[in-house]
Write an enzyme that holds these catalytic residues in place. Structure first.
Site, PDB file in Angstrom:
ATOM      1  N   ASP A  96      -8.435  -1.769   9.329  1.00 37.98           N
ATOM      2  CA  ASP A  96      -8.964  -0.821  10.308  1.00 37.98           C
ATOM      3  C   ASP A  96      -9.348  -1.533  11.601  1.00 37.98           C
ATOM      4  OD1 ASP A  96      -8.743   1.353   8.612  1.00 37.98           O
ATOM      5  OD2 ASP A  96     -10.753   1.073   7.780  1.00 37.98           O
TER       6      ASP A  96
ATOM      7  N   ASP B 125      -6.462  -2.361   3.224  1.00 33.38           N
ATOM      8  CA  ASP B 125      -6.796  -1.394   4.266  1.00 33.38           C
ATOM      9  C   ASP B 125      -7.178  -2.203   5.496  1.00 33.38           C
ATOM     10  OD1 ASP B 125      -7.488   1.070   5.485  1.00 33.38           O
ATOM     11  OD2 ASP B 125      -9.578   0.782   4.942  1.00 33.38           O
TER      12      ASP B 125
ATOM     13  N   ARG C 122      -6.489   0.943  -2.832  1.00 33.49           N
ATOM     14  CA  ARG C 122      -5.433   0.386  -2.006  1.00 33.49           C
ATOM     15  C   ARG C 122      -5.401  -1.127  -2.100  1.00 33.49           C
ATOM     16  NH1 ARG C 122      -8.330   2.551   2.551  1.00 33.49           N
ATOM     17  NH2 ARG C 122      -7.851   4.546   1.628  1.00 33.49           N
TER      18      ARG C 122
ATOM     19  N   ARG D  98       0.850  -1.180   0.000  1.00 28.92           N
ATOM     20  CA  ARG D  98       0.000   0.000   0.000  1.00 28.92           C
ATOM     21  C   ARG D  98       0.893   1.240   0.000  1.00 28.92           C
ATOM     22  NH1 ARG D  98      -4.845   1.876   4.029  1.00 28.92           N
ATOM     23  NH2 ARG D  98      -5.055   3.924   3.057  1.00 28.92           N
TER      24      ARG D  98
HETATM   25  P1  ADP Z   1      -9.430   4.960   5.850  1.00 26.63           P
HETATM   26  O1  ADP Z   1      -9.216   3.641   6.546  1.00 26.63           O
HETATM   27  O2  ADP Z   1     -10.369   5.878   6.611  1.00 26.63           O
HETATM   28  O3  ADP Z   1      -9.827   4.811   4.443  1.00 26.63           O
HETATM   29  P2  ADP Z   1      -6.553   5.220   6.097  1.00 26.63           P
HETATM   30  O4  ADP Z   1      -6.478   3.732   6.132  1.00 26.63           O
HETATM   31  O5  ADP Z   1      -5.658   5.937   5.140  1.00 26.63           O
HETATM   32  O6  ADP Z   1      -8.030   5.727   5.834  1.00 26.63           O
HETATM   33  O7  ADP Z   1      -6.273   5.712   7.578  1.00 26.63           O
HETATM   34  C1  ADP Z   1      -5.978   7.023   7.865  1.00 26.63           C
HETATM   35  C2  ADP Z   1      -5.583   7.144   9.340  1.00 26.63           C
HETATM   36  O8  ADP Z   1      -6.667   6.829  10.168  1.00 26.63           O
HETATM   37  C3  ADP Z   1      -4.490   6.190   9.810  1.00 26.63           C
HETATM   38  O9  ADP Z   1      -3.223   6.740   9.616  1.00 26.63           O
HETATM   39  C4  ADP Z   1      -4.814   5.985  11.294  1.00 26.63           C
HETATM   40  O10 ADP Z   1      -3.857   6.598  12.144  1.00 26.63           O
HETATM   41  C5  ADP Z   1      -6.152   6.665  11.453  1.00 26.63           C
HETATM   42  N1  ADP Z   1      -7.108   5.923  12.257  1.00 26.63           N
HETATM   43  C6  ADP Z   1      -7.927   6.481  13.198  1.00 26.63           C
HETATM   44  N2  ADP Z   1      -8.707   5.576  13.771  1.00 26.63           N
HETATM   45  C7  ADP Z   1      -8.414   4.383  13.192  1.00 26.63           C
HETATM   46  C8  ADP Z   1      -8.908   3.051  13.376  1.00 26.63           C
HETATM   47  N3  ADP Z   1      -9.872   2.781  14.275  1.00 26.63           N
HETATM   48  N4  ADP Z   1      -8.388   2.068  12.609  1.00 26.63           N
HETATM   49  C9  ADP Z   1      -7.424   2.357  11.690  1.00 26.63           C
HETATM   50  N5  ADP Z   1      -6.901   3.588  11.474  1.00 26.63           N
HETATM   51  C10 ADP Z   1      -7.393   4.607  12.219  1.00 26.63           C
HETATM   52 MG    MG Z   2      -7.622   2.459   7.192  1.00 30.37          MG
END
Ligand code: ADP
Ligand code: MG
Length: 132
Positions: A97, A95, A92, A83
């Site tokens: 989360d 991802d 991407r 990524r």
């Molecule tokens: P998204 O998942 O919203 O599409 P990204 O993967 O680019 O976007 O994540 C952007 C930022 O979100 C990461 O650098 C991370 O620090 C932040 N972030 C905040 N909360 C979370 C969470 N619960 N899980 C993952 N990333 C998070």
């Molecule tokens: Mg993310």
């Protein structure tokens, strides 16, 4: 700690990317993948137009890692899986989360849990509902 993760991919071999991500999560210290939802395919929401469809899934894991450490490890896995571009809501290879971290509420600069956008995203809630 019982933790739920959301996984998505819309570049390359999406299923492979997700499965490789799961293998890497399983190899993290004191961490085990306990359950995996089925895959669902969804149209991309937001971000640049014309990008490929997403494959999404949710995972239930157990871990001894702190939420912040887990986030760091997940970001490392995202990097390892190629990524690169940091376009918001953009394409991407993977991802990862953190959706729920036990029953904790976390609100720091780097990490917000429960994930702030999970409740209005069917592609997060549907796979999550399947395994929770
Ligand atoms: P998204 O998942 O919203 O599409 P990204 O993967 O680019 O976007 O994540 C952007 C930022 O979100 C990461 O650098 C991370 O620090 C932040 N972030 C905040 N909360 C979370 C969470 N619960 N899980 C993952 N990333 C998070
Ligand atoms: Mg993310």
């Amino acid at each position: 700690m019982i933790v739920y993760l959301g996984v998505g991919s819309n570049l390359g071999n999406r299923k492979n990317n997700i499965e490789e991500g799961i293998r890497k999560i399983n190899r993290l210290k004191n961490t085990k993948v306990l359950k995996q939802s089925s895959f669902i395919q969804t149209d991309p929401e937001g971000g640049p137009g014309g990008q490929p469809k997403f494959l999404n899934a949710a995972l239930k894991i157990s871990t001894n890692l702190s939420a912040l450490k887990l986030l760091k490890r997940l970001k490392k896995i995202e990097k390892e899986l190629g990524r690169t571009k940091a376009i918001r809501n953009g394409p991407r290879t993977i991802d990862l989360d953190i959706l729920l971290y036990g029953d904790r509420m976390i609100r720091s600069k780097e990490l917000i849990v429960p994930h702030p956008r999970m409740f209005d995203r069917d592609f997060v809630i549907k796979p999550l509902a399947e395994i929770i």
